[in-house]
Design a protein around this motif. Sequence first.
Motif, short mmCIF file in Angstrom:
data_model
loop_
_atom_site.label_atom_id
_atom_site.label_comp_id
_atom_site.label_asym_id
_atom_site.label_seq_id
_atom_site.Cartn_x
_atom_site.Cartn_y
_atom_site.Cartn_z
N GLU A 255 0.84 -1.20 0.00
CA GLU A 255 0.00 0.00 0.00
C GLU A 255 0.88 1.25 0.00
OE1 GLU A 255 -1.64 2.67 0.57
OE2 GLU A 255 -3.77 2.18 0.56
N SER A 256 0.84 2.01 -1.11
CA SER A 256 1.67 3.23 -1.25
C SER A 256 3.12 2.93 -0.88
CB SER A 256 1.12 4.36 -0.37
OG SER A 256 -0.25 4.57 -0.58
N PRO A 257 3.74 1.89 -1.47
CA PRO A 257 5.00 1.39 -0.93
C PRO A 257 6.22 2.19 -1.37
CG PRO A 257 4.39 0.12 -2.85
CD PRO A 257 3.24 1.07 -2.59
N VAL A 258 7.25 2.13 -0.52
CA VAL A 258 8.59 2.53 -0.93
C VAL A 258 9.24 1.32 -1.59
CG1 VAL A 258 10.85 3.29 -0.17
CG2 VAL A 258 8.80 4.21 0.93
N VAL A 259 9.50 1.44 -2.88
CA VAL A 259 10.13 0.36 -3.64
C VAL A 259 11.60 0.66 -3.88
CG1 VAL A 259 10.05 -0.90 -5.85
CG2 VAL A 259 7.92 -0.25 -4.71
N ASP A 260 11.93 1.95 -3.94
CA ASP A 260 13.31 2.40 -4.14
C ASP A 260 13.49 3.70 -3.36
OD1 ASP A 260 15.81 3.26 -5.04
OD2 ASP A 260 14.99 4.08 -6.90
N TRP A 261 14.31 3.67 -2.31
CA TRP A 261 14.45 4.83 -1.44
C TRP A 261 15.08 6.03 -2.15
CZ3 TRP A 261 12.18 6.29 2.79
CH2 TRP A 261 11.64 5.34 3.66
N ARG A 262 15.99 5.81 -3.07
CA ARG A 262 16.65 6.95 -3.71
C ARG A 262 15.64 7.84 -4.43
NH1 ARG A 262 20.74 2.94 -5.21
NH2 ARG A 262 22.69 3.33 -4.08
N SER A 263 14.72 7.22 -5.18
CA SER A 263 13.73 8.02 -5.91
C SER A 263 12.81 8.76 -4.94
CB SER A 263 12.93 7.14 -6.86
OG SER A 263 12.15 6.18 -6.15
N VAL A 264 12.48 8.12 -3.82
CA VAL A 264 11.60 8.76 -2.82
C VAL A 264 12.30 9.96 -2.19
CG1 VAL A 264 10.47 8.44 -0.59
CG2 VAL A 264 10.32 6.66 -2.33
N LEU A 265 13.54 9.79 -1.77
CA LEU A 265 14.23 10.86 -1.06
C LEU A 265 14.56 12.02 -1.99
CD1 LEU A 265 16.51 8.69 1.25
CD2 LEU A 265 14.37 9.86 1.82
N ARG A 266 14.87 11.74 -3.24
CA ARG A 266 15.09 12.83 -4.20
C ARG A 266 13.80 13.61 -4.43
NH1 ARG A 266 18.53 8.71 -7.81
NH2 ARG A 266 20.61 9.15 -6.95
N PHE A 267 12.69 12.89 -4.54
CA PHE A 267 11.39 13.55 -4.72
C PHE A 267 11.06 14.43 -3.51
CE2 PHE A 267 6.83 13.56 -3.79
CZ PHE A 267 6.32 14.09 -4.96
N GLN A 268 11.22 13.88 -2.32
CA GLN A 268 10.88 14.64 -1.12
C GLN A 268 11.80 15.85 -0.95
OE1 GLN A 268 10.78 11.89 2.17
NE2 GLN A 268 8.96 10.85 1.42
N PRO A 302 22.12 0.39 3.20
CA PRO A 302 22.48 -0.21 1.91
C PRO A 302 21.46 0.15 0.82
CG PRO A 302 21.44 -1.86 3.28
CD PRO A 302 21.50 -0.60 4.11
N PHE A 303 21.55 1.35 0.26
CA PHE A 303 20.54 1.80 -0.69
C PHE A 303 20.45 0.88 -1.91
CE2 PHE A 303 21.14 5.72 1.73
CZ PHE A 303 19.83 6.11 1.91
N ASP A 304 21.56 0.29 -2.34
CA ASP A 304 21.50 -0.65 -3.47
C ASP A 304 20.62 -1.85 -3.14
OD1 ASP A 304 23.13 0.92 -5.06
OD2 ASP A 304 24.96 -0.21 -4.63
N SER A 305 20.78 -2.37 -1.94
CA SER A 305 19.98 -3.54 -1.54
C SER A 305 18.51 -3.19 -1.37
CB SER A 305 20.52 -4.11 -0.22
OG SER A 305 21.84 -4.59 -0.38
N LEU A 306 18.23 -1.92 -1.07
CA LEU A 306 16.85 -1.49 -0.85
C LEU A 306 16.15 -1.11 -2.15
CD1 LEU A 306 17.41 0.66 2.36
CD2 LEU A 306 16.37 -1.61 2.24
N ASP A 307 16.87 -1.13 -3.26
CA ASP A 307 16.29 -0.82 -4.57
C ASP A 307 15.70 -2.09 -5.16
OD1 ASP A 307 15.65 -0.18 -7.17
OD2 ASP A 307 17.60 0.71 -7.67
N MET A 308 14.40 -2.28 -4.99
CA MET A 308 13.77 -3.53 -5.41
C MET A 308 13.39 -3.53 -6.89
SD MET A 308 14.21 -5.49 -2.96
CE MET A 308 13.43 -6.85 -3.82
#
Length: 384
Positions: A255-268, A302-308
């Motif tokens: 539900e409204s998931p974070v799938v890739d933190w880099r894109s989320v943090l750049r957007f925010q 580990p941002f690479d590992s968190l990029d699904m």
Amino acid sequence: MKSLRHAVALLVPALIALGTAMALLVFSVARRVVIPARRPADTEILAVDTGAQTIELTRTPDTELPGRYGLFTSGTHGYVKLGAVLGADATTVRRKLLTQIEPGSQVDRSAAFSGWYYSTPSELHLPWENVLIGSPAGPCPAWLFSAESTTWVIQIHGRGVTRAECLRAVPVLHAAGFPNLVVSYRNDGEAPRSRSGAYALGAHEWRDVDAAISFARRRGAERVILMGWSMGGAVALQTAVNSGNRDRIAGLILESPVVDWRSVLRFQAREAGMHAPLPDLAMSALSLPLTARLSGADGAIPFDSLDMVARADELSVPILILHSDDDGFVPADASHALQAARPDLVTMPAFSVARHTKLWNYDEAGWSAAITDWLAEQGLSASA
């Protein structure tokens, strides 16, 4: 030559000061990413009509949404429920109160608009119990809504909130016959605190969910469906690829998931008016053990590992993504990218207008139908 030496003598301290200021700014931004913060006020209560039981708020993209919501405030009532929009102009919106506010009640001006709606499990009028899940972080409190099926749903809340966020999903899943285990995890204000008290953005929290799967298995679960909200989606995805119990995971609802933190943090960062390269510098600081600790984290993120999206090939179970295209907080781009990368696994019905984690509030019927239809299509019946 004397004037040149004088200029250099002035310039070098200035450059050092500039570098120090930039470093402090980078660490400050990085700290905001990982340190849990209080729920920010995002609207103001302008008036309460206790006769008509209506409330007037400053108008924002959230407060103008149709549907049922909650409002965190202070005074006589810490939390009130809101119903339909009754009127609006360019700067204000008037809504029906679903929580009775009596004459003479004190309601402070500052407030935070919420999609939670339900704040306690007793409001669902379903049988439930408090349980403790022994995780590597320590005993994590959870709510268990029992049912007969050996397929359980484990719900994981998002960043900066608690497990009450998940209560909206319990009725539709309980009606489908599934037990619901609504969990907490380290540093969320209910579960134990790590040394730093900081989030790992899913990189460590999944271990607490893995412990919840083991708990469910001891209580008779043969399969589990993980449902993650916002950052809880990142935790669910990490559990799906890392858990020793992953062979018991039958599916994911995100539900409204974070799938890739880099894109989320750049957007925010863009939404907050920050300019490049500040968000990338902050993420770089969080990626290294020493600077991550200086930023308040327990260790490197580990941002690479968190990029699904990049790790899409590692996923092996059906996934339902419920994400509004105008989320406004966690952009839906990575969700669409994951669907494009794994169309064999990912179902993503179209939603818009609803914003972040408010799909149930905005369109309860459509949201519930998306879940029940997907469960049927995947053969995830409560009888199994």
